[in-house]
Design a protein around this motif. Structure first.
Motif, PDB file in Angstrom:
ATOM      1  N   GLU A 137     -21.125  40.496  22.788  1.00 55.32           N
ATOM      2  CA  GLU A 137     -21.544  41.505  21.807  1.00 55.32           C
ATOM      3  C   GLU A 137     -22.195  42.739  22.455  1.00 55.32           C
ATOM      4  N   ASP A 138     -22.559  42.649  23.726  1.00 57.25           N
ATOM      5  CA  ASP A 138     -23.220  43.790  24.370  1.00 57.25           C
ATOM      6  C   ASP A 138     -22.369  44.429  25.467  1.00 57.25           C
ATOM      7  N   ARG A 139     -21.083  44.163  25.459  1.00 56.93           N
ATOM      8  CA  ARG A 139     -20.219  44.665  26.523  1.00 56.93           C
ATOM      9  C   ARG A 139     -20.084  46.191  26.516  1.00 56.93           C
ATOM     10  N   SER A 140     -20.153  46.745  27.715  1.00 58.76           N
ATOM     11  CA  SER A 140     -20.003  48.185  27.905  1.00 58.76           C
ATOM     12  C   SER A 140     -18.530  48.580  27.929  1.00 58.76           C
ATOM     13  N   LEU A 141     -18.248  49.788  27.460  1.00 57.63           N
ATOM     14  CA  LEU A 141     -16.882  50.326  27.571  1.00 57.63           C
ATOM     15  C   LEU A 141     -16.645  50.933  28.947  1.00 57.63           C
ATOM     16  N   MET A 142     -17.716  51.155  29.693  1.00 57.00           N
ATOM     17  CA  MET A 142     -17.617  51.935  30.931  1.00 57.00           C
ATOM     18  C   MET A 142     -17.659  51.093  32.209  1.00 57.00           C
ATOM     19  N   ASN A 143     -18.516  50.066  32.228  1.00 59.26           N
ATOM     20  CA  ASN A 143     -18.706  49.272  33.442  1.00 59.26           C
ATOM     21  C   ASN A 143     -18.456  47.808  33.115  1.00 59.26           C
ATOM     22  N   VAL A 144     -17.520  47.203  33.840  1.00 56.01           N
ATOM     23  CA  VAL A 144     -17.100  45.838  33.512  1.00 56.01           C
ATOM     24  C   VAL A 144     -17.282  44.926  34.731  1.00 56.01           C
TER      25      VAL A 144
ATOM     26  N   LYS B  51      -8.612  51.021  26.906  1.00 53.45           N
ATOM     27  CA  LYS B  51      -8.701  50.600  28.316  1.00 53.45           C
ATOM     28  C   LYS B  51      -9.557  49.350  28.447  1.00 53.45           C
ATOM     29  N   ALA B  52     -10.753  49.376  27.835  1.00 57.63           N
ATOM     30  CA  ALA B  52     -11.701  48.261  27.984  1.00 57.63           C
ATOM     31  C   ALA B  52     -11.122  46.985  27.378  1.00 57.63           C
ATOM     32  N   LYS B  53     -10.413  47.128  26.250  1.00 57.52           N
ATOM     33  CA  LYS B  53      -9.848  45.953  25.579  1.00 57.52           C
ATOM     34  C   LYS B  53      -8.837  45.242  26.488  1.00 57.52           C
ATOM     35  N   LEU B  54      -8.025  46.035  27.160  1.00 54.89           N
ATOM     36  CA  LEU B  54      -7.031  45.470  28.060  1.00 54.89           C
ATOM     37  C   LEU B  54      -7.700  44.572  29.110  1.00 54.89           C
ATOM     38  N   LEU B  55      -8.780  45.075  29.678  1.00 52.80           N
ATOM     39  CA  LEU B  55      -9.473  44.328  30.732  1.00 52.80           C
ATOM     40  C   LEU B  55     -10.245  43.135  30.158  1.00 52.80           C
ATOM     41  N   TYR B  56     -10.988  43.359  29.070  1.00 52.03           N
ATOM     42  CA  TYR B  56     -11.779  42.265  28.494  1.00 52.03           C
ATOM     43  C   TYR B  56     -10.870  41.150  27.951  1.00 52.03           C
TER      44      TYR B  56
ATOM     45  N   MET C 166     -10.656  57.561  34.298  1.00 51.70           N
ATOM     46  CA  MET C 166      -9.762  56.487  34.730  1.00 51.70           C
ATOM     47  C   MET C 166      -8.605  56.394  33.739  1.00 51.70           C
ATOM     48  N   PRO C 167      -7.365  56.614  34.200  1.00 55.65           N
ATOM     49  CA  PRO C 167      -6.250  56.550  33.253  1.00 55.65           C
ATOM     50  C   PRO C 167      -5.969  55.108  32.819  1.00 55.65           C
ATOM     51  N   TYR C 168      -5.340  54.969  31.667  1.00 53.99           N
ATOM     52  CA  TYR C 168      -4.941  53.645  31.167  1.00 53.99           C
ATOM     53  C   TYR C 168      -4.121  52.903  32.228  1.00 53.99           C
ATOM     54  N   GLU C 169      -3.256  53.642  32.905  1.00 56.23           N
ATOM     55  CA  GLU C 169      -2.375  53.035  33.924  1.00 56.23           C
ATOM     56  C   GLU C 169      -3.192  52.384  35.040  1.00 56.23           C
ATOM     57  N   GLY C 170      -4.356  52.929  35.340  1.00 60.43           N
ATOM     58  CA  GLY C 170      -5.211  52.370  36.385  1.00 60.43           C
ATOM     59  C   GLY C 170      -5.717  50.989  35.989  1.00 60.43           C
ATOM     60  N   VAL C 171      -6.122  50.852  34.733  1.00 64.26           N
ATOM     61  CA  VAL C 171      -6.613  49.560  34.246  1.00 64.26           C
ATOM     62  C   VAL C 171      -5.452  48.570  34.157  1.00 64.26           C
ATOM     63  N   GLU C 172      -4.297  49.082  33.738  1.00 68.66           N
ATOM     64  CA  GLU C 172      -3.104  48.246  33.656  1.00 68.66           C
ATOM     65  C   GLU C 172      -2.748  47.684  35.034  1.00 68.66           C
ATOM     66  N   LYS C 173      -2.811  48.558  36.028  1.00 69.91           N
ATOM     67  CA  LYS C 173      -2.492  48.132  37.390  1.00 69.91           C
ATOM     68  C   LYS C 173      -3.500  47.082  37.868  1.00 69.91           C
ATOM     69  N   LEU C 174      -4.771  47.296  37.523  1.00 68.27           N
ATOM     70  CA  LEU C 174      -5.810  46.333  37.910  1.00 68.27           C
ATOM     71  C   LEU C 174      -5.554  44.970  37.256  1.00 68.27           C
ATOM     72  N   VAL C 175      -5.285  44.974  35.963  1.00 68.84           N
ATOM     73  CA  VAL C 175      -5.077  43.709  35.242  1.00 68.84           C
ATOM     74  C   VAL C 175      -3.841  42.984  35.778  1.00 68.84           C
ATOM     75  N   ASN C 176      -2.777  43.723  36.033  1.00 72.10           N
ATOM     76  CA  ASN C 176      -1.586  43.081  36.602  1.00 72.10           C
ATOM     77  C   ASN C 176      -1.879  42.482  37.974  1.00 72.10           C
TER      78      ASN C 176
ATOM     79  N   PHE D 138      -8.023  40.278  29.062  1.00 68.82           N
ATOM     80  CA  PHE D 138      -7.564  39.480  30.199  1.00 68.82           C
ATOM     81  C   PHE D 138      -8.682  38.566  30.707  1.00 68.82           C
ATOM     82  N   LEU D 139      -9.900  39.114  30.838  1.00 70.79           N
ATOM     83  CA  LEU D 139     -11.020  38.292  31.322  1.00 70.79           C
ATOM     84  C   LEU D 139     -11.229  37.070  30.419  1.00 70.79           C
ATOM     85  N   ASP D 140     -11.080  37.272  29.109  1.00 72.49           N
ATOM     86  CA  ASP D 140     -11.298  36.173  28.162  1.00 72.49           C
ATOM     87  C   ASP D 140     -10.195  35.114  28.234  1.00 72.49           C
ATOM     88  N   SER D 141      -9.026  35.507  28.746  1.00 71.20           N
ATOM     89  CA  SER D 141      -7.921  34.545  28.797  1.00 71.20           C
ATOM     90  C   SER D 141      -7.772  33.916  30.182  1.00 71.20           C
TER      91      SER D 141
END
Ligand code: PLP
Length: 361
Positions: free
Chosen positions: A292-299, A271-276, A341-351, A278-281
């Motif tokens: 290097e200190d990024r949280s998996l929970m709060n972004v 989940k976190a990778k999907l969001l991070y 938070m389901p994967y689909e929730g993060v997917e919807k956010l990124v889209n 996108f943020l990096d791109s």
């Protein structure tokens, strides 16, 4: 019924299957003819609930036998005083690392009961990193060394623990408990409020090495004495009965549906990778934390333009992506993507972020 994706930092989402089970059992818990909300905490049926919750937590987190597990009230915030009152009992000194508001509050409370020392702080850059620690600055005879493991407001996490030698490490794990495996034996004490990743609000879990308790400062109120709660199986007074029950359901979900904390970590990383990624791109949205200190929970993330941030929050809310406004001290947005938070929730956010960026640039 339409449920939203709730990115709140806490209280936060609970797994849907847990909510359904709680609903199914609401009027009649397993043939008892009553709701868990109505039960005497001294009843046999409730006794099995609290014992099962502790057994599951011990199993899922692999907690060694020489640690006590306590289910307390007063929130994570009461622990700022309880830790100091119970553990600052030999030299009366303790070391603190300031990585955000929760660590700072803990330090201030600790300083009321003993000699609390700030070892390092990342306040100079709005707590956007975990400071490098120099072991030679640690207090050798400190009663404990305190960290806030995952910094809910700022989105940083310790990927490596400080090496404190024989000084017990104390960690606030309110916003990362149960998100990945943790080696409990490396800590003297861990605590977590339930409402981020474990259950509804109302309960705080304390996991403490048994040799550290039983010698609190004289002024310690009875209700703040860990030993009293340990001796009474978290039933010195009425425990937060219903919250403990939901925690039990969440632990069953982690064990049986997810498959344990290794699996939980895998899902959280995905989940976190999907969001991070996108943020990096993205050209519009930027993460606020050093990589290097990024949280998996709060972004936390920003556009750099307050008006655009406000527009994003408003439109996200209209699209069922709620509670995504950042903490006032960071601004912008914050997506808390806890276990439920389901994967689909993060997917919807990124889209949604992609679309927003296209439309507004
Ligand atoms: C939410 C939070 C707290 C405070 O918890 P309360 O239960 O509201 O007292 C403390 N520490 C961290 C890391 C938190 O995320």
């Amino acid at each position: 019924m339409s449920r939203v994706y709730n990115f709140s930092a806490g209280p936060s989402m609970l797994p849907e299957s847990v909510l359904k089970k709680a609903a199914d059992e609401m009027l009649d818990y397993q043939g008892s003819g009553q709701s868990v909300m109505e039960m005497s905490h001294r009843s046999k049926v409730y006794d099995s609930i609290i014992k099962e919750a502790e057994a599951l937590l011990r199993e899922v987190m692999n907690i060694p036998d020489n640690y006590k597990v306590l289910f307390l009230q007063g929130g994570g915030s009461s622990q700022f005083a309880m830790v100091a009152l119970n553990l600052m009992n030999k030299s009366g000194k303790a070391d603190y690392v300031l990585t955000g508001q929760w660590a700072k509050k803990a330090y201030k409370e600790g300083a009321r009961y003993g000699e609390a020392k700030v070892i390092a702080s990342s306040e100079d850059k709005t707590f956007s990193y975990i400071p490098k620690l120099d072991k030679s600055t640690f207090t050798p005879d400190a009663d404990y060394f305190y960290i806030c493991m995952n910094n809910t407001i700022y989105g940083t996490v310790y990927h490596e623990l400080p090496d404190t030698g024989d000084v017990p490490l104390v960690a606030d794990i309110s916003s990362c408990i149960l998100s990945e495996p943790i080696d409990v034996s490396k800590f003297g004490l861990l605590f977590a409020g339930a409402q981020k990743n474990m259950a509804p609000a109302g309960m705080t879990v304390v996991i403490v090495r048994e040799d550290l308790i039983g010698n609190p400062q004289d002024i310690t109120p009875t209700m703040f004495n860990y030993q009293i709660h340990a001796d009474n199986g978290s039933m010195f007074n009425t425990p937060p009965c219903y919250t403990i029950y939901v925690a039990k359901l969440v632990l069953e979900w982690i064990k049986n549906e997810i498959g344990g904390l290794d699996k939980m970590k895998e899902l959280n990383e995905k989940k976190a990778k999907l969001l991070y990624d996108f943020l990096d791109s993205s050209k519009m949205f930027k993460g606020t934390v050093v990589k290097e200190d990024r949280s998996l929970m709060n972004v936390p993330f920003v556009t750099g333009d307050d008006e655009l941030d406000a527009k994003f929050v408003k439109e996200a809310t209209e699209n069922g992506l709620v509670n995504i406004k950042g903490h006032r001290s960071v601004g912008g947005m914050r997506a808390s993507i806890y276990n439920a938070m389901p994967y689909e929730g993060v997917e919807k956010l990124v889209n949604f972020m992609k679309e927003f960026e296209e439309k507004n640039s």
